[in-house]
Design a protein around this motif. Structure first.
Motif: not given
Length: 112
Positions: A6-10, A12-22, A43-46, A75-83
């Protein structure tokens, strides 16, 4: 079988939000960012806007279980955030599963 954590640290979430694709659909929003490890981190955000704690935890469990059962096709090697969106308040497991796989297809991170 792949192992994911799991993604746990804030940050890490912010990094995925900032640099990831949605991509988004009616029920979920998914951010994806490649990490430098060989395993996925999810990481899951509700939000409180979705409902009370019972509803939020129920949705979290549905999303986590849906991912766990289909982990081998991601695929492997991904940070995934689901909202979860507020429209997901009363959806079934099958709808969560369908929405998650739909977003995975849009991101082209599924091995099919």
């Amino acid at each position: 079988m792949k192992y994911s954590e799991s993604l746990k640290k804030n940050r890490d979430f912010q990094n995925v939000y900032r640099m990831g694709k949605s991509y988004a659909n009616k029920y979920l929003v998914m951010y994806v960012l490649e990490n430098q490890t060989g395993k996925n981190r999810i990481g899951i955000s509700v939000s409180k806007k979705v409902g009370n704690s019972v509803i939020r935890h129920h949705l979290t469990r549905l999303i986590r279980e849906s991912y766990r059962l289909h982990e081998d096709i991601f695929h492997s090697g991904l940070d995934i955030v689901v909202i979860a969106r507020s429209t997901a308040r009363s959806i079934s497991y099958r709808e969560v599963e369908s929405a998650l796989l739909h977003l995975g297809g849009l991101h082209k991170i599924l091995n099919r």
